[in-house]
Design a protein around this motif. Structure first.
Motif, PDB file in Angstrom:
ATOM      1  N   ASP A 177      51.606  48.531  26.372  1.00  0.00           N
ATOM      2  CA  ASP A 177      50.288  49.112  26.137  1.00  0.00           C
ATOM      3  C   ASP A 177      49.657  48.587  24.862  1.00  0.00           C
ATOM      4  OD1 ASP A 177      50.633  50.566  28.427  1.00  0.00           O
ATOM      5  OD2 ASP A 177      51.380  52.365  27.396  1.00  0.00           O
TER       6      ASP A 177
ATOM      7  N   ASP B 266      38.458  42.942  31.267  1.00  0.00           N
ATOM      8  CA  ASP B 266      37.786  43.829  32.228  1.00  0.00           C
ATOM      9  C   ASP B 266      36.876  44.827  31.517  1.00  0.00           C
ATOM     10  OD1 ASP B 266      39.048  42.554  34.325  1.00  0.00           O
ATOM     11  OD2 ASP B 266      40.764  43.919  34.322  1.00  0.00           O
ATOM     12  N   GLU B 267      37.271  45.281  30.299  1.00  0.00           N
ATOM     13  CA  GLU B 267      36.417  46.188  29.538  1.00  0.00           C
ATOM     14  C   GLU B 267      35.133  45.482  29.105  1.00  0.00           C
ATOM     15  OE1 GLU B 267      38.566  47.788  26.295  1.00  0.00           O
ATOM     16  OE2 GLU B 267      40.216  48.583  27.522  1.00  0.00           O
ATOM     17  N   MET B 268      35.266  44.205  28.655  1.00  0.00           N
ATOM     18  CA  MET B 268      34.072  43.445  28.282  1.00  0.00           C
ATOM     19  C   MET B 268      33.156  43.243  29.484  1.00  0.00           C
ATOM     20  SD  MET B 268      34.161  42.768  25.033  1.00  0.00           S
ATOM     21  CE  MET B 268      34.898  44.406  24.812  1.00  0.00           C
TER      22      MET B 268
ATOM     23  N   TRP C  63      40.393  37.605  25.731  1.00  0.00           N
ATOM     24  CA  TRP C  63      40.467  39.023  25.419  1.00  0.00           C
ATOM     25  C   TRP C  63      41.797  39.632  25.836  1.00  0.00           C
ATOM     26  CZ3 TRP C  63      37.205  41.075  22.129  1.00  0.00           C
ATOM     27  CH2 TRP C  63      35.926  40.543  21.993  1.00  0.00           C
ATOM     28  N   ASP C  64      42.566  38.924  26.647  1.00  0.00           N
ATOM     29  CA  ASP C  64      43.845  39.448  27.116  1.00  0.00           C
ATOM     30  C   ASP C  64      44.989  38.780  26.356  1.00  0.00           C
ATOM     31  OD1 ASP C  64      42.419  40.937  28.941  1.00  0.00           O
ATOM     32  OD2 ASP C  64      42.680  39.478  30.570  1.00  0.00           O
TER      33      ASP C  64
ATOM     34  N   GLN D  91      41.471  43.323  27.397  1.00  0.00           N
ATOM     35  CA  GLN D  91      40.105  43.822  27.239  1.00  0.00           C
ATOM     36  C   GLN D  91      39.073  43.031  28.030  1.00  0.00           C
ATOM     37  OE1 GLN D  91      39.925  43.346  22.986  1.00  0.00           O
ATOM     38  NE2 GLN D  91      40.427  45.496  22.617  1.00  0.00           N
TER      39      GLN D  91
ATOM     40  N   ALA E 247      32.832  45.271  32.010  1.00  0.00           N
ATOM     41  CA  ALA E 247      32.150  46.535  32.292  1.00  0.00           C
ATOM     42  C   ALA E 247      31.066  46.818  31.266  1.00  0.00           C
ATOM     43  CB  ALA E 247      33.173  47.668  32.319  1.00  0.00           C
ATOM     44  N   ILE E 248      31.313  46.474  29.995  1.00  0.00           N
ATOM     45  CA  ILE E 248      30.320  46.749  28.945  1.00  0.00           C
ATOM     46  C   ILE E 248      29.078  45.886  29.119  1.00  0.00           C
ATOM     47  CG2 ILE E 248      29.890  46.561  26.458  1.00  0.00           C
ATOM     48  CD1 ILE E 248      32.812  47.348  26.017  1.00  0.00           C
ATOM     49  N   HIS E 249      29.271  44.598  29.399  1.00  0.00           N
ATOM     50  CA  HIS E 249      28.135  43.663  29.456  1.00  0.00           C
ATOM     51  C   HIS E 249      27.640  43.418  30.875  1.00  0.00           C
ATOM     52  CE1 HIS E 249      28.674  42.835  25.211  1.00  0.00           C
ATOM     53  NE2 HIS E 249      29.956  42.535  25.412  1.00  0.00           N
TER      54      HIS E 249
ATOM     55  N   ASP F  87      32.455  41.348  20.162  1.00  0.00           N
ATOM     56  CA  ASP F  87      32.338  42.102  21.406  1.00  0.00           C
ATOM     57  C   ASP F  87      30.983  42.771  21.570  1.00  0.00           C
ATOM     58  OD1 ASP F  87      32.669  43.785  19.293  1.00  0.00           O
ATOM     59  OD2 ASP F  87      34.029  45.163  20.315  1.00  0.00           O
TER      60      ASP F  87
END
Length: 312
Positions: free
Chosen positions: A260, A267-269, A250-251, A265, A271-273, A235
């Protein structure tokens, strides 16, 4: 210098304005005939059997009023030449719906005979002369429209001719039907062999695809195993994160009710990249395509569950 006789200019051409009286009756007739010849209508008749409605194709294409109000082309349709009629045809507004419901399609049998496939599912027996199937379809169209009663079946005992009343012609017709039935049987056997050969060819193609799919599955399984067992942080680098997103995802991919604890992840990846929404959508499409070839999160989870059940 040569002497020339001076001539007076010819009289002006007679006026052709409306209402002008031409003193030459013969010229009037010739002018009227020429005008009628240049402006004659191009009438098209409806192809529905027995319909005599017509429209003027010339005035309809030019956008001018037809010579007669009943020759208007409004609502008319054209049947293409790919139908059973070599020259196509025209349909008046009253018969567009019935012909569309029973639209014919030309079929040539392997033996060289001809038949027609109606849009309603009706198909007559193959005929030796191609013009016959057009007449059979017209009869079927009239029966569907209610203009003709349905023909009785050939096997109905009430319509059979008694043996003592048969003539040479009626017997010849029966022999023709017998020979046609033998030809149909030959065609059916030939079609059966063709279908069987096509079925074998399809099985061969499917076997090849199955082998290729198994190889792709094994290659993806090896790549996923190497990546999940590697200590590398997938990541951190955007390229590594993209490769992980396509090959593993990632999902969560298990077929259950997500909680939960399930990884989500992607969408998180993004946002990060700094991935755009279009790139995220493309990643999801690529991952979905590879997931069909397997393995994916669900197949691996199912394999783990099977191992746990065996050990238990």
């Amino acid at each position: 210098m040569r002497n020339e006789t001076l001539r007076e200019p010819p009289p002006p051409y007679p006026c052709r304005a409306p209402g002008h009286h031409d003193p030459h009756p013969r010229r009037q007739v010739l002018t009227a005939d020429a005008t009628a010849h240049r402006n004659q209508p191009a009438l098209r008749t409806c192809l529905f059997p027995g319909c005599i409605r017509q429209y003027d194709a010339i005035s309809w294409m030019n956008g001018t009023p037809p010579p007669r109000p009943t020759w208007s082309g409004a609502g008319w349709h054209i049947l293409k030449t790919s139908s059973i009629f070599a020259d196509g045809g025209h349909l008046c507004p009253d018969h567009v719906a019935i012909v569309t419901t029973h639209l014919p399609r030309w079929i040539k049998a392997p033996s060289g005979r001809y038949t027609v496939a109606c849009a309603c599912g009706w198909t007559p027996a193959p005929q030796r002369w191609h013009r016959v199937v057009a007449a059979l379809w017209q009869e079927h169209l009239l029966q569907a429209h209610g203009d003709l009663p349905p023909a009785p079946p050939l096997t109905d005992p009430e319509h059979r001719v008694p043996l003592a009343e048969h003539t040479e012609q009626s017997l010849a017709e029966l022999y023709d039907r017998l020979w046609d039935a033998e030809d149909y049987a030959t065609e059916s056997r030939s079609a059966g062999r063709d279908f069987y050969q096509a079925w074998q060819d399809q099985n061969t193609i499917l076997a090849g695809h199955a082998t290729l799919a198994a190889r792709v599955h094994n290659a993806l399984l090896l790549a996923r195993t190497k990546m999940t067992r590697s200590p590398r942080a997938w990541d951190t680098d955007p390229d590594d994160a993209w490769v992980y997103a396509v090959l593993i995802g990632w999902d969560c991919e298990q077929q259950h009710e997500h909680t939960d604890a399930c990884p989500a992840q992607l969408d998180e990846m993004a946002a990060i990249h700094g991935w755009s929404s279009a790139r995220v959508e493309a990643i999801r499409k690529h991952r979905a395509a590879l997931a069909l070839a397997g393995p994916n999160g669900e197949t691996e989870a199912a394999a783990r569950r099977a191992v746990d059940e065996e050990e238990a």
